[in-house]
Write a protein that holds these residues in place. Structure first.
Motif, PDB file in Angstrom:
ATOM      1  N   ALA A 166       0.846  -1.185   0.000  1.00  0.00           N
ATOM      2  CA  ALA A 166       0.000   0.000   0.000  1.00  0.00           C
ATOM      3  C   ALA A 166       0.884   1.238   0.000  1.00  0.00           C
ATOM      4  O   ALA A 166       1.762   1.385   0.856  1.00  0.00           O
ATOM      5  N   GLU A 167       0.660   2.099  -0.985  1.00  0.00           N
ATOM      6  CA  GLU A 167       1.379   3.364  -1.082  1.00  0.00           C
ATOM      7  C   GLU A 167       0.353   4.476  -1.207  1.00  0.00           C
ATOM      8  O   GLU A 167      -0.150   4.753  -2.299  1.00  0.00           O
ATOM      9  N   GLY A 168       0.034   5.086  -0.071  1.00  0.00           N
ATOM     10  CA  GLY A 168      -1.018   6.084  -0.067  1.00  0.00           C
ATOM     11  C   GLY A 168      -2.341   5.459  -0.460  1.00  0.00           C
ATOM     12  O   GLY A 168      -2.797   4.492   0.164  1.00  0.00           O
ATOM     13  N   ALA A 169      -2.953   5.983  -1.514  1.00  0.00           N
ATOM     14  CA  ALA A 169      -4.242   5.457  -1.972  1.00  0.00           C
ATOM     15  C   ALA A 169      -4.078   4.415  -3.068  1.00  0.00           C
ATOM     16  O   ALA A 169      -5.054   4.029  -3.707  1.00  0.00           O
ATOM     17  N   LYS A 170      -2.853   3.937  -3.256  1.00  0.00           N
ATOM     18  CA  LYS A 170      -2.573   2.932  -4.290  1.00  0.00           C
ATOM     19  C   LYS A 170      -2.231   1.606  -3.628  1.00  0.00           C
ATOM     20  O   LYS A 170      -1.380   1.537  -2.739  1.00  0.00           O
ATOM     21  N   LEU A 171      -2.890   0.534  -4.063  1.00  0.00           N
ATOM     22  CA  LEU A 171      -2.626  -0.800  -3.533  1.00  0.00           C
ATOM     23  C   LEU A 171      -2.176  -1.696  -4.678  1.00  0.00           C
ATOM     24  O   LEU A 171      -2.872  -1.825  -5.687  1.00  0.00           O
ATOM     25  N   THR A 172      -1.001  -2.323  -4.518  1.00  0.00           N
ATOM     26  CA  THR A 172      -0.452  -3.165  -5.575  1.00  0.00           C
ATOM     27  C   THR A 172      -0.239  -4.588  -5.069  1.00  0.00           C
ATOM     28  O   THR A 172       0.397  -4.802  -4.038  1.00  0.00           O
ATOM     29  N   SER A 182      -1.907 -16.704  -4.521  1.00  0.00           N
ATOM     30  CA  SER A 182      -2.842 -16.460  -3.433  1.00  0.00           C
ATOM     31  C   SER A 182      -2.382 -15.236  -2.643  1.00  0.00           C
ATOM     32  O   SER A 182      -1.205 -15.134  -2.269  1.00  0.00           O
ATOM     33  N   PHE A 183      -3.309 -14.306  -2.426  1.00  0.00           N
ATOM     34  CA  PHE A 183      -3.012 -13.104  -1.643  1.00  0.00           C
ATOM     35  C   PHE A 183      -3.980 -13.030  -0.465  1.00  0.00           C
ATOM     36  O   PHE A 183      -5.130 -13.473  -0.565  1.00  0.00           O
ATOM     37  N   THR A 184      -3.525 -12.443   0.633  1.00  0.00           N
ATOM     38  CA  THR A 184      -4.386 -12.176   1.779  1.00  0.00           C
ATOM     39  C   THR A 184      -4.348 -10.683   2.052  1.00  0.00           C
ATOM     40  O   THR A 184      -3.273 -10.104   2.267  1.00  0.00           O
ATOM     41  N   VAL A 185      -5.527 -10.046   2.017  1.00  0.00           N
ATOM     42  CA  VAL A 185      -5.622  -8.596   2.163  1.00  0.00           C
ATOM     43  C   VAL A 185      -6.695  -8.273   3.185  1.00  0.00           C
ATOM     44  O   VAL A 185      -7.810  -8.798   3.118  1.00  0.00           O
ATOM     45  N   ASP A 186      -6.358  -7.411   4.124  1.00  0.00           N
ATOM     46  CA  ASP A 186      -7.354  -6.949   5.085  1.00  0.00           C
ATOM     47  C   ASP A 186      -8.351  -6.039   4.382  1.00  0.00           C
ATOM     48  O   ASP A 186      -7.987  -5.204   3.554  1.00  0.00           O
ATOM     49  N   ALA A 187      -9.635  -6.194   4.721  1.00  0.00           N
ATOM     50  CA  ALA A 187     -10.682  -5.411   4.064  1.00  0.00           C
ATOM     51  C   ALA A 187     -10.447  -3.917   4.231  1.00  0.00           C
ATOM     52  O   ALA A 187     -10.692  -3.136   3.303  1.00  0.00           O
ATOM     53  N   ALA A 188      -9.949  -3.499   5.386  1.00  0.00           N
ATOM     54  CA  ALA A 188      -9.703  -2.074   5.619  1.00  0.00           C
ATOM     55  C   ALA A 188      -8.631  -1.543   4.673  1.00  0.00           C
ATOM     56  O   ALA A 188      -8.727  -0.416   4.167  1.00  0.00           O
ATOM     57  N   LYS A 189      -7.615  -2.359   4.411  1.00  0.00           N
ATOM     58  CA  LYS A 189      -6.556  -1.934   3.489  1.00  0.00           C
ATOM     59  C   LYS A 189      -7.079  -1.864   2.050  1.00  0.00           C
ATOM     60  O   LYS A 189      -6.758  -0.940   1.305  1.00  0.00           O
ATOM     61  N   LEU A 190      -7.911  -2.832   1.676  1.00  0.00           N
ATOM     62  CA  LEU A 190      -8.454  -2.848   0.322  1.00  0.00           C
ATOM     63  C   LEU A 190      -9.382  -1.668   0.089  1.00  0.00           C
ATOM     64  O   LEU A 190      -9.320  -1.004  -0.950  1.00  0.00           O
ATOM     65  N   GLN A 191     -10.241  -1.379   1.056  1.00  0.00           N
ATOM     66  CA  GLN A 191     -11.201  -0.304   0.837  1.00  0.00           C
ATOM     67  C   GLN A 191     -10.569   1.072   1.012  1.00  0.00           C
ATOM     68  O   GLN A 191     -11.193   2.092   0.693  1.00  0.00           O
ATOM     69  N   GLY A 192      -9.333   1.121   1.445  1.00  0.00           N
ATOM     70  CA  GLY A 192      -8.622   2.390   1.524  1.00  0.00           C
ATOM     71  C   GLY A 192      -7.940   2.765   0.229  1.00  0.00           C
ATOM     72  O   GLY A 192      -7.319   3.823   0.118  1.00  0.00           O
ATOM     73  N   ALA A 193      -8.029   1.904  -0.772  1.00  0.00           N
ATOM     74  CA  ALA A 193      -7.335   2.131  -2.039  1.00  0.00           C
ATOM     75  C   ALA A 193      -8.247   2.778  -3.074  1.00  0.00           C
ATOM     76  O   ALA A 193      -9.335   2.277  -3.345  1.00  0.00           O
ATOM     77  N   LYS A 194      -7.766   3.883  -3.655  1.00  0.00           N
ATOM     78  CA  LYS A 194      -8.493   4.485  -4.762  1.00  0.00           C
ATOM     79  C   LYS A 194      -8.250   3.716  -6.059  1.00  0.00           C
ATOM     80  O   LYS A 194      -9.111   3.647  -6.932  1.00  0.00           O
TER      81      LYS A 194
END
Length: 439
Positions: A166-172, A182-194
């Motif tokens: 996560a880099e600011g509003a960018k999630l890679t 397979s990736f594991t992502v917290d919902a809060a981190k995902l929904q913080g991405a523009k």
């Protein structure tokens, strides 16, 4: 007629050997694993356990275990091929187990069936029939399997070397495995991405496991899903008219929400890939579409919030699916990386079980801008367009597991046949020697 013991032994051995030859063989996934899809849900663009309240349309088939409210007009199945229609239970592109509401429901291809109709409800078929009758789908049983599958997929550890940054509003999300990421992502981190960026090899299956009880795309105002195109050496914003590697990435991309009870997609962004949220109330909002299927406990949507017909075509790990009240007894296994030049993990159409969609049934290129279904891509970054039909293993098996096509008992059976056949031959030789001594 009495059969001599030597002839009986040879007959038994020959039968077992023949059984080994005619039994379904492993289909490019190795003898130690099975290739599974999402069962009957894999055939539908919207597969909903409860109620579905939606306008204006779904390009694929729609199955609703509760009531369907299509007030305002709704069309179903415009982008289905004949092969995909034939694979549907009863060729029903629309299944509503409960009450159908809406004065203008159009089934563009295939048949339709509903439990009952509200006063004034109208449903018409353009290339089939729409009738009142029992549901051809056991939604309770299918969702028990889907919930177990979601749990099992989430238990697969993140692929070695895969990263979530996560880099600011960018999630890679970056993964390099040619077969399965397979990736594991917290919902809060995902929904913080523009903006969400995904970089994986074309042809690989990608599962993004999203943890948490809810996800709201509107929280950060997500504006796009960008998929890596190896041929262009660039990220491509996924949309109806364009997608990385001719659609090869999104066709094998699965967003898994095993514990979420609410998922909100209220954004103008086109959500690339199929969403598996079997416990969630799914809100499509009124913005952009989902370029894939939605599998959820309930669904609401309107305006431009459509579901576009890009079914999931990936080969999922061979997991053991428990009974509804149990837990997995066999930990999920990730398909091993196949060396370059090995066959794709997707089963071939020649061995698809009865009632399943053929890979050749993908839609052809049209003015809608959909990628050509000229074949699924290889694991080496090919830009060939994927088959857009339901997975060949889309029909559930008889044992309560997810639909699968695997090696099963073929190898042991063949070996057993050879052993018994050899034993039969030995008996014949011994019998002849004994007869010679008596002579």
């Amino acid at each position: 007629m009495r059969i001599p013991i030597s002839a009986a032994a040879l007959a038994v051995g020959g039968s077992l050997a023949l059984a080994g030859l005619v039994a379904p063989a492993a289909q490019a996934v190795g003898t130690d694993q099975e290739c599974r899809s999402l069962g009957v849900a894999n055939l539908y663009g919207e597969f909903i356990e409860g109620d579905d309240t939606h306008t204006p349309d779904a390009e694929g088939a729609v199955a609703v275990g509760g009531n369907a409210d299509f007030t305002g007009g709704f069309s179903v199945g415009q982008e289905l091929t004949q092969a995909q229609v034939d694979a549907l239970p009863g060729k029903n592109a629309l299944v509503v187990a409960g009450k159908l509401t809406g004065h203008n429901t159009q089934v563009m291809k295939g048949n339709g069936v509903f439990g009952s109709k509200a006063d004034g409800a109208v449903a018409q078929a353009h290339a089939g029939t729409v009738n009142q009758g029992p549901s051809p789908i056991d939604f309770k049983a299918e969702f028990a399997k889907l919930r177990a599958a979601a749990t099992s997929l989430a238990a697969v550890p993140q692929t070695a070397g895969a990263t979530v940054q996560a880099e600011g509003a960018k999630l890679t999300l970056t993964g390099g495995d040619a077969k399965y990421n397979s990736f594991t992502v917290d919902a809060a981190k995902l929904q913080g991405a523009k903006d969400v960026y995904l970089k994986v090899p074309a042809g690989s299956v990608t599962v993004v496991n999203v943890t948490g009880g809810s996800y709201d795309m509107a929280a950060a105002g997500t504006t796009g899903f960008h998929l890596w195109d190896e041929g262009k050496k660039a990220f491509v914003l996924d949309d109806k008219l364009q997608s990385a590697a001719g659609g090869a990435i999104r066709s094998r991309l699965l967003w898994n929400f095993p514990t979420a009870t609410k998922v909100v997609k209220n954004s103008q962004a086109a959500w690339a890939g199929t969403v598996l949220a079997p416990n969630a109330a799914f809100d499509l909002g009124s913005g952009g579409p989902v370029n894939g299927s939605v599998i959820a406990a309930s669904l609401t949507g309107k305006g431009g919030a459509e579901t576009h017909h890009y079914p999931f075509t990936g080969c999922l790990p061979g997991t053991t699916v428990p009974t509804p009240s149990g837990t997995p007894t066999v930990p999920p296994t990730v398909p091993p990386t196949v060396p370059s030049g090995s066959p794709s993990a997707t089963p071939s159409a020649s061995t698809a079980p009865s009632g399943s969609a053929s890979p050749s049934g993908g839609p052809s290129a049209s003015t809608s801008g959909k990628p050509s279904a000229s074949g699924s891509p290889s694991a080496g970054g090919s830009t060939a367009a994927p088959a857009a039909s339901g997975s060949p293993s889309a029909q559930p098996d008889a044992g309560g597991n997810l639909a699968h096509t695997g090696s099963g008992p073929v190898l042991p059976l063949a070996i057993g046949g050879a052993v018994v056949l050899a034993a039969g031959g030995a008996i014949v030789v011994a019998a002849r020697r004994k007869a010679a001594r008596k002579a």
